[in-house]
Structure formats: structure tokens, C-alpha cells
Scaffold this motif. Structure first.
Motif, PDB file in Angstrom:
ATOM      1  N   ALA A 109       0.852  -1.191   0.000  1.00 12.17           N
ATOM      2  CA  ALA A 109       0.000   0.000   0.000  1.00 12.17           C
ATOM      3  C   ALA A 109       0.885   1.237   0.000  1.00 12.17           C
ATOM      4  O   ALA A 109       2.041   1.180   0.422  1.00 12.17           O
ATOM      5  N   PRO A 110       0.359   2.364  -0.446  1.00  8.80           N
ATOM      6  CA  PRO A 110       1.123   3.609  -0.341  1.00  8.80           C
ATOM      7  C   PRO A 110       1.395   3.904   1.140  1.00  8.80           C
ATOM      8  O   PRO A 110       0.675   3.444   2.024  1.00  8.80           O
ATOM      9  N   HIS A 111       2.430   4.680   1.412  1.00  7.63           N
ATOM     10  CA  HIS A 111       2.715   5.070   2.797  1.00  7.63           C
ATOM     11  C   HIS A 111       1.798   6.201   3.250  1.00  7.63           C
ATOM     12  O   HIS A 111       1.381   6.236   4.400  1.00  7.63           O
ATOM     13  N   TYR A 112       1.503   7.121   2.317  1.00  7.61           N
ATOM     14  CA  TYR A 112       0.720   8.305   2.669  1.00  7.61           C
ATOM     15  C   TYR A 112      -0.367   8.565   1.634  1.00  7.61           C
ATOM     16  O   TYR A 112      -0.218   8.234   0.464  1.00  7.61           O
ATOM     17  N   ALA A 113      -1.440   9.181   2.089  1.00  8.06           N
ATOM     18  CA  ALA A 113      -2.507   9.672   1.225  1.00  8.06           C
ATOM     19  C   ALA A 113      -2.801  11.099   1.662  1.00  8.06           C
ATOM     20  O   ALA A 113      -3.232  11.316   2.803  1.00  8.06           O
ATOM     21  N   ASP A 114      -2.525  12.035   0.801  1.00 10.54           N
ATOM     22  CA  ASP A 114      -2.705  13.457   1.125  1.00 10.54           C
ATOM     23  C   ASP A 114      -2.019  13.841   2.428  1.00 10.54           C
ATOM     24  O   ASP A 114      -2.558  14.578   3.249  1.00 10.54           O
ATOM     25  N   GLY A 115      -0.818  13.303   2.636  1.00  9.25           N
ATOM     26  CA  GLY A 115      -0.030  13.654   3.808  1.00  9.25           C
ATOM     27  C   GLY A 115      -0.356  12.867   5.066  1.00  9.25           C
ATOM     28  O   GLY A 115       0.336  12.989   6.065  1.00  9.25           O
ATOM     29  N   GLU A 116      -1.406  12.055   5.038  1.00 12.02           N
ATOM     30  CA  GLU A 116      -1.772  11.207   6.183  1.00 12.02           C
ATOM     31  C   GLU A 116      -1.236   9.800   5.951  1.00 12.02           C
ATOM     32  O   GLU A 116      -1.092   9.377   4.808  1.00 12.02           O
ATOM     33  N   LEU A 117      -0.988   9.076   7.050  1.00 12.27           N
ATOM     34  CA  LEU A 117      -0.637   7.669   6.897  1.00 12.27           C
ATOM     35  C   LEU A 117      -1.779   6.946   6.192  1.00 12.27           C
ATOM     36  O   LEU A 117      -2.951   7.155   6.529  1.00 12.27           O
ATOM     37  N   PHE A 118      -1.447   6.141   5.202  1.00 13.20           N
ATOM     38  CA  PHE A 118      -2.457   5.392   4.454  1.00 13.20           C
ATOM     39  C   PHE A 118      -3.039   4.305   5.342  1.00 13.20           C
ATOM     40  O   PHE A 118      -2.310   3.476   5.891  1.00 13.20           O
ATOM     41  N   ASP A 119      -4.351   4.302   5.492  1.00  9.18           N
ATOM     42  CA  ASP A 119      -5.085   3.317   6.286  1.00  9.18           C
ATOM     43  C   ASP A 119      -6.035   2.609   5.326  1.00  9.18           C
ATOM     44  O   ASP A 119      -7.061   3.179   4.933  1.00  9.18           O
ATOM     45  N   PRO A 120      -5.723   1.370   4.922  1.00  4.54           N
ATOM     46  CA  PRO A 120      -6.534   0.730   3.899  1.00  4.54           C
ATOM     47  C   PRO A 120      -7.890   0.260   4.389  1.00  4.54           C
ATOM     48  O   PRO A 120      -8.053  -0.152   5.543  1.00  4.54           O
ATOM     49  N   VAL A 121      -8.850   0.347   3.491  1.00  7.44           N
ATOM     50  CA  VAL A 121     -10.159  -0.256   3.680  1.00  7.44           C
ATOM     51  C   VAL A 121     -10.438  -1.022   2.385  1.00  7.44           C
ATOM     52  O   VAL A 121     -10.052  -0.578   1.301  1.00  7.44           O
ATOM     53  N   TYR A 122     -11.073  -2.183   2.499  1.00  4.41           N
ATOM     54  CA  TYR A 122     -11.269  -3.064   1.358  1.00  4.41           C
ATOM     55  C   TYR A 122     -12.759  -3.238   1.066  1.00  4.41           C
ATOM     56  O   TYR A 122     -13.562  -3.422   1.980  1.00  4.41           O
ATOM     57  N   LEU A 123     -13.076  -3.187  -0.205  1.00  2.93           N
ATOM     58  CA  LEU A 123     -14.452  -3.324  -0.671  1.00  2.93           C
ATOM     59  C   LEU A 123     -14.512  -4.390  -1.753  1.00  2.93           C
ATOM     60  O   LEU A 123     -13.523  -4.645  -2.445  1.00  2.93           O
ATOM     61  N   ARG A 124     -15.697  -4.959  -1.937  1.00  5.11           N
ATOM     62  CA  ARG A 124     -15.905  -5.953  -2.997  1.00  5.11           C
ATOM     63  C   ARG A 124     -17.111  -5.545  -3.820  1.00  5.11           C
ATOM     64  O   ARG A 124     -18.140  -5.141  -3.282  1.00  5.11           O
ATOM     65  N   ILE A 125     -16.962  -5.666  -5.129  1.00  2.00           N
ATOM     66  CA  ILE A 125     -18.064  -5.451  -6.064  1.00  2.00           C
ATOM     67  C   ILE A 125     -18.280  -6.755  -6.819  1.00  2.00           C
ATOM     68  O   ILE A 125     -17.332  -7.304  -7.392  1.00  2.00           O
ATOM     69  N   GLU A 126     -19.511  -7.222  -6.806  1.00  2.00           N
ATOM     70  CA  GLU A 126     -19.874  -8.358  -7.648  1.00  2.00           C
ATOM     71  C   GLU A 126     -20.658  -7.775  -8.816  1.00  2.00           C
ATOM     72  O   GLU A 126     -21.827  -7.414  -8.672  1.00  2.00           O
ATOM     73  N   PRO A 127     -19.997  -7.641  -9.983  1.00  2.00           N
ATOM     74  CA  PRO A 127     -20.630  -6.934 -11.103  1.00  2.00           C
ATOM     75  C   PRO A 127     -21.915  -7.601 -11.581  1.00  2.00           C
ATOM     76  O   PRO A 127     -21.979  -8.810 -11.748  1.00  2.00           O
ATOM     77  N   GLN A 128     -22.936  -6.765 -11.776  1.00  7.21           N
ATOM     78  CA  GLN A 128     -24.189  -7.197 -12.383  1.00  7.21           C
ATOM     79  C   GLN A 128     -24.252  -6.763 -13.840  1.00  7.21           C
ATOM     80  O   GLN A 128     -24.934  -7.386 -14.638  1.00  7.21           O
ATOM     81  N   VAL A 129     -23.572  -5.668 -14.146  1.00  6.34           N
ATOM     82  CA  VAL A 129     -23.473  -5.140 -15.517  1.00  6.34           C
ATOM     83  C   VAL A 129     -21.996  -4.882 -15.789  1.00  6.34           C
ATOM     84  O   VAL A 129     -21.308  -4.283 -14.962  1.00  6.34           O
ATOM     85  N   THR A 130     -21.528  -5.361 -16.931  1.00  2.18           N
ATOM     86  CA  THR A 130     -20.135  -5.166 -17.318  1.00  2.18           C
ATOM     87  C   THR A 130     -20.102  -4.701 -18.765  1.00  2.18           C
ATOM     88  O   THR A 130     -20.734  -5.316 -19.631  1.00  2.18           O
TER      89      THR A 130
END
Length: 147
Positions: A109-130
Motif C-alpha cells: 500500500a502507499p505510505h501516505y494519502a494526502d499527507g496522512e498515513l495510508f489506512d486501507p479499507v477493502y471493498l468488494r463489487i460483484e458486477p451485475q453489468v459489465t
């Protein structure tokens, strides 16, 4: 990474193209206004897993909502060789805890995001339309249709 055998030809192409790039944009609405957020993605089976910075709070608008996720090679110099493409997937988004194998696929993961420590959150998408759209040069198109 294996292709989902139940996926249509369009979905299989979309997943293959998504595997060629690391980042895309998730779109939904927040407080009744549309917004886009950059996200790291991986394709696992017939699902798209996203990694965003928790500090932005965008995941709150995504979880439990129908979102669109898009990625492309429109600004990649090598796109001229094989054509340009865009992929858009639409589906319900949910929060997930990725497995160790999935975390390895994401890479560091990146170390920083906009100067803040990067704190990851994970999401899942199950596509219905592609949807997949391709752009090729006229010369390439002529060669594709010459028989």
C-alpha cells in the motif's frame, strides 16, 4: 488467476483488461451528489476487490450501495500499439476483509494519502453489468476487417 467459468465472454474480457492495470475509479453518490474516487483493484474470480484510503471516508458512501467501477488505458503510451479500452462494472458494493493471498495480489500500500498515513479499507463489487469499449486507429480497423 483463473477466469470465472460462469462469466460471459464480455465479463471475461473485462476481467482480463482490468488485470492489465492496477488503478481505476469507483463512482457513487455522497449526500445526493456524484463523486469519483481512485482505488487500487484486483480481480478475484468474478469479483472486483478495491483498496481505498479509509481516511477519505468514501467507503461509507460505497458500502451497501450500487457503485460503478471503471478503469482504462486511455493515457498509456502503449495503448496505441493494441488500441485503447475502457471497462465499466456496476454492482452492489460491500466491505470485506481480504485473505492473505488477496493482500499479496494488492501488493504494498502507499505510505501516505494526502499527507496522512495510508489506512486501507477493502471493498468488494460483484458486477451485475459489465461493459467494455475499445478504440482503435482507422488503419488498425481496416486491417482487422481485411480478409
Amino acid at each position: 488467476m483463473s477466469i470465472d467459468p460462469t462469466a460471459s465472454a464480455d465479463e471475461q474480457l473485462a476481467f482480463e483488461l482490468l488485470r492489465r492495470t492496477d488503478y481505476g475509479r469507483v463512482a457513487t453518490s455522497m449526500r445526493a451528489l456524484p463523486f469519483l474516487a481512485a482505488a487500487r483493484h484486483i480481480v478475484v474470480g468474478g469479483q472486483i476487490l478495491l483498496r481505498l484510503h479509509r481516511g477519505y471516508g468514501y467507503h461509507h458512501a460505497c458500502v451497501g450501495s450500487v457503485v460503478a467501477y471503471g478503469a482504462d488505458n486511455l493515457d498509456v503510451a502503449t495503448a496505441r500499439q493494441g488500441g485503447q479500452w475502457t471497462v465499466q462494472c456496476i454492482g452492489l458494493c460491500e466491505a470485506v476483509e481480504p485473505s492473505n493471498a488477496e493482500l499479496e495480489l494488492f501488493g504494498p500500500a502507499p505510505h501516505y494519502a494526502d499527507g496522512e498515513l495510508f489506512d486501507p479499507v477493502y471493498l468488494r463489487i460483484e458486477p451485475q453489468v459489465t461493459k467494455v469499449h475499445t478504440l482503435t486507429a482507422a488503419r488498425d480497423r481496416g486491417l482487422q476487417h481485411a480478409r
